[in-house]
Scaffold this motif. Sequence first.
Motif, PDB file in Angstrom:
ATOM      1  N   GLN A 120      19.087 -13.796  15.235  1.00  0.00           N
ATOM      2  CA  GLN A 120      18.275 -14.483  16.019  1.00  0.00           C
ATOM      3  C   GLN A 120      19.133 -15.788  16.443  1.00  0.00           C
ATOM      4  O   GLN A 120      19.648 -15.990  16.003  1.00  0.00           O
ATOM      5  CB  GLN A 120      17.346 -14.836  14.672  1.00  0.00           C
ATOM      6  N   ALA A 121      18.992 -15.095  17.748  1.00  0.00           N
ATOM      7  CA  ALA A 121      19.288 -16.730  18.666  1.00  0.00           C
ATOM      8  C   ALA A 121      18.562 -17.462  18.407  1.00  0.00           C
ATOM      9  O   ALA A 121      17.805 -17.380  18.166  1.00  0.00           O
ATOM     10  CB  ALA A 121      20.015 -15.924  20.577  1.00  0.00           C
ATOM     11  N   ALA A 122      19.213 -18.734  19.169  1.00  0.00           N
ATOM     12  CA  ALA A 122      18.841 -19.938  19.496  1.00  0.00           C
ATOM     13  C   ALA A 122      17.347 -20.350  19.656  1.00  0.00           C
ATOM     14  O   ALA A 122      16.175 -21.345  19.756  1.00  0.00           O
ATOM     15  CB  ALA A 122      19.484 -20.858  19.754  1.00  0.00           C
ATOM     16  N   ASP A 123      16.823 -19.133  21.359  1.00  0.00           N
ATOM     17  CA  ASP A 123      16.305 -18.838  21.627  1.00  0.00           C
ATOM     18  C   ASP A 123      14.892 -17.761  20.966  1.00  0.00           C
ATOM     19  O   ASP A 123      13.627 -18.264  21.181  1.00  0.00           O
ATOM     20  CB  ASP A 123      15.613 -18.882  22.585  1.00  0.00           C
ATOM     21  N   GLU A 135      24.945 -15.935  28.096  1.00  0.00           N
ATOM     22  CA  GLU A 135      25.695 -17.327  28.387  1.00  0.00           C
ATOM     23  C   GLU A 135      25.601 -17.804  27.055  1.00  0.00           C
ATOM     24  O   GLU A 135      26.858 -18.920  26.707  1.00  0.00           O
ATOM     25  CB  GLU A 135      24.844 -18.533  28.723  1.00  0.00           C
ATOM     26  N   ASP A 136      25.257 -17.916  25.857  1.00  0.00           N
ATOM     27  CA  ASP A 136      25.168 -18.158  24.691  1.00  0.00           C
ATOM     28  C   ASP A 136      26.495 -17.403  23.928  1.00  0.00           C
ATOM     29  O   ASP A 136      27.405 -17.626  22.745  1.00  0.00           O
ATOM     30  CB  ASP A 136      23.279 -18.104  23.930  1.00  0.00           C
ATOM     31  N   GLY A 137      26.960 -16.731  24.204  1.00  0.00           N
ATOM     32  CA  GLY A 137      28.101 -15.760  23.533  1.00  0.00           C
ATOM     33  C   GLY A 137      27.832 -14.282  23.391  1.00  0.00           C
ATOM     34  O   GLY A 137      28.111 -13.694  22.420  1.00  0.00           O
ATOM     35  N   LEU A 138      26.769 -14.329  22.476  1.00  0.00           N
ATOM     36  CA  LEU A 138      26.022 -12.427  21.947  1.00  0.00           C
ATOM     37  C   LEU A 138      25.878 -11.927  22.822  1.00  0.00           C
ATOM     38  O   LEU A 138      26.021 -11.995  23.914  1.00  0.00           O
ATOM     39  CB  LEU A 138      24.585 -13.857  20.968  1.00  0.00           C
TER      40      LEU A 138
END
Length: 247
Positions: free
Chosen positions: A91-94, A177-180
């Motif tokens: 689960q990404a930050a967003d 952009e978050d690398g994922l």
Amino acid sequence: MDKFLYISMTGAKQNMYALAVRSNNLANANTDGFKADMNQARSMQAFGEGMPTRVFAMTEKPSSDFKAGPLQTTGRDMDIAVKGDGWIAVQAADGSEAYTRSGSLNFDTTGMLRNARGEPVMGDNGPIVLPLPIQKIDIGSDGMISVQPQGATPEVIEEVARIKLVNPGNENMMRGEDGLFRTMNGQPAPADPTVGVVNGAIEGSNVNAVNEMVALIDLQRQFEMQVKMMKTAEDNDKASAELMRVS
């Protein structure tokens, strides 16, 4: 005269961008599961008033090198590496679902299973939460997590959840952009039961440090060449102006 000035100017800009990409690859040479980025550019006609006689260098969307990194055996129960093609869902930050090959896992004080970057690991029904306290944990080759509650006898094993493993095809993946990584259409990929993992191991970065260093040197020389071309264009312009004064 301004034609090759325009080419060299935009070429220098793309060289700077490529240097940033290669530098980022080199900085992640020891990052678990990291996939190297590739830079690419092509010539493009500049359209506007009049005929499209000017050409500039345009960066195309860079892709990534999806080849597997080296398998590093750790012997740690909560380390996993994806076998062959496939991804671990997190689960990404967003709040969206994203994918990674980094399989160094751990859990926090609430039992939330997370990867090395702190992102919650997804199961078939959302983020995985382990029932604390735990005496032993085991992750099967299919991603199934089994735990032995603290104080329980060895034969008492409980299946908690299965780590969501997907394989939408590398051609359908793009880095954010978050690398994922995410799918091209932005939709969550379905779980793929054919994707397996190796327990007690992690996948290293697929960056070749020597190749990246050579590429950095080559790009720096290209940048210097572009700057020299711009200086030559300036000198030619001055010489032309002098000729006009003489005439």
